[in-house]
Design an enzyme around this catalytic site. Structure first.
Site, short mmCIF file in Angstrom:
data_model
loop_
_atom_site.label_atom_id
_atom_site.label_comp_id
_atom_site.label_asym_id
_atom_site.label_seq_id
_atom_site.Cartn_x
_atom_site.Cartn_y
_atom_site.Cartn_z
N VAL A 16 0.84 -1.21 0.00
CA VAL A 16 0.00 0.00 0.00
C VAL A 16 0.87 1.25 0.00
O VAL A 16 0.64 2.19 -0.78
CB VAL A 16 -0.96 0.01 1.22
CG1 VAL A 16 -1.76 1.29 1.26
CG2 VAL A 16 -1.90 -1.20 1.17
N ASP A 36 10.49 2.90 6.51
CA ASP A 36 10.09 1.55 6.92
C ASP A 36 11.10 1.05 7.95
O ASP A 36 12.23 1.54 8.01
CB ASP A 36 10.07 0.60 5.70
CG ASP A 36 9.21 -0.62 5.93
OD1 ASP A 36 8.12 -0.69 5.33
OD2 ASP A 36 9.62 -1.52 6.71
N ASN A 123 -4.90 -1.43 9.23
CA ASN A 123 -6.07 -2.11 9.79
C ASN A 123 -5.74 -2.77 11.13
O ASN A 123 -4.59 -3.12 11.37
CB ASN A 123 -6.57 -3.16 8.81
CG ASN A 123 -7.49 -2.53 7.79
OD1 ASN A 123 -8.39 -1.78 8.13
ND2 ASN A 123 -7.25 -2.82 6.52
N HIS A 178 -15.03 0.39 8.76
CA HIS A 178 -14.36 -0.18 7.59
C HIS A 178 -14.18 -1.68 7.85
O HIS A 178 -13.16 -2.13 8.30
CB HIS A 178 -13.00 0.51 7.41
CG HIS A 178 -12.22 0.00 6.24
ND1 HIS A 178 -12.72 -0.07 4.98
CD2 HIS A 178 -10.94 -0.46 6.17
CE1 HIS A 178 -11.79 -0.55 4.17
NE2 HIS A 178 -10.71 -0.80 4.87
#
Ligand code: APR
Length: 308
Positions: A16, A36, A123, A178
């Site tokens: 993503v 990252d 998420n 969501h």
């Protein structure tokens, strides 16, 4: 004249994050710092994208790094860092791990970009946005979650598939959590200007709703080793553009509700106008009574998850 671009940090150089970075560059939207924890990944993908720039000739540039100092003074920080659910891991395990990651990211990014907007993607989106609202100290207007834009894209696809219409001929919106508790709004959907309910049968509408809610899971099932990233990245970029260009465009965004729709003290996707300061205004739509009930049930589902 050399154009100046806003600065966007993308945390997480996975599917993503890297796709989001690519779109931000290709669409001439922003200079990107991609960060990252895995050494080499952000650097390697950024170098690849800079090679791509030689062919594509887009204006903005990208840096890949593990060093937060490089993210200083960002206009927008997009957080996609996280781990996906692995076999044997419960949902609660995932929440705990990703909440820890989100916390550590915000702890480092916030002092360096105190005036930025923060767009959360990791998420479980609703739970993490709520936790970040409660712990980060950020003004609720500058902490926004991406979920409803993606769910809306899936709703539009399902309507297009069922009716043969093109996406540009469809108006539709999904609000709420969501996940399984999302709330597509058939009462407000139109196809070529006609109400969706007049264009499709009840069985067809049921298929549309099913495909909308199951769209993400279907991709996980097909890919086997990951989740969706093209449409998520495109959804992020739509919201990012509204924020960076201060357009005030309205998107289904995970925002803090304080009485809107009769819901308080929880973040949930509802239509919100976005600009350079984040949320400009939350829009209260005239929902059908059953849709309002579903939205309130969605809020309760998120609150229940937060309590566990
Ligand atoms: N800081 C920065 N990056 C991190 C951290 C951290 N603390 N922890 C993990 N990461 C990185 C991983 O190294 C990996 O490169 O986050 C990246 C996640 O990438 P992927 O595993 O490819 O996941 P992706 O498909 O990009 O999804 C990211 O977005 O849509 C949601 O559900 C999805 O929560 C997931 C997130």
């Amino acid at each position: 004249m050399i154009k100046t671009y806003p600065k966007v940090t993308v945390v997480g150089a996975g599917n993503v994050g890297a796709t989001t970075a690519m779109l931000l560059l290709q669409k001439d939207i922003a200079n990107v710092v991609m960060i990252d924890v895995v050494e080499g990944i952000p650097e390697g993908k950024a170098l690849d994208l800079m090679h791509m720039r030689s062919n594509e000739r887009f204006g903005p540039t990208i840096i890949g790094t593990g060093d937060y100092q490089q993210t200083a003074q960002s206009d927008l920080v997009i957080i996609t860092a996280g781990v996906p659910r692995k076999p044997g891991m419960t949902r609660e395990d995932l929440i705990g791990i990703n909440a820890g990651i989100l916390h550590s990211v915000l702890e480092r990014a916030l002092p360096l970009s105190p005036d930025a907007c923060y767009l959360l993607v990791t998420n479980p989106l609703d739970v993490l946005t709520n936790l970040a609202q409660e712990t980060s100290g950020l003004s609720p207007s500058r902490l926004i979650g991406m979920g409803g834009v993606l769910d809306t894209a899936r709703f539009v696809y399902a309507i297009a598939k069922e009716t043969g219409a093109e996406p540009c001929e469809i108006e539709a919106l999904v609000i709420g959590a969501h996940g399984e508790a999302m709330v597509p709004l058939p009462s407000l959907a139109t196809v070529k200007g006609k109400p969706l309910g007049e264009v499709v049968s009840e069985e067809s509408l049921e298929r549309i709703l099913q495909a909308t809610v199951q769209g993400g899971a279907e991709i996980v099932h097909l890919l086997k080793t990951g989740s969706a990233f093209y449409a998520p990245a495109a959804s992020i970029v739509l919201m990012a553009q509204a924020i960076l260009d201060n357009t005030g465009e309205v998107f289904s965004s995970c925002v803090r509700l304080q009485g809107e729709y009769g819901i308080s003290d929880v973040s949930l996707c509802v239509p919100a106008s976005l600009g350079s300061q984040g949320v400009r205004e939350i829009i209260e739509l005239p929902l059908a009574p059953e849709e309002l009930l579903l939205l309130r049930a969605s809020a309760k589902a998120v609150k229940d998850q937060l309590e566990h």
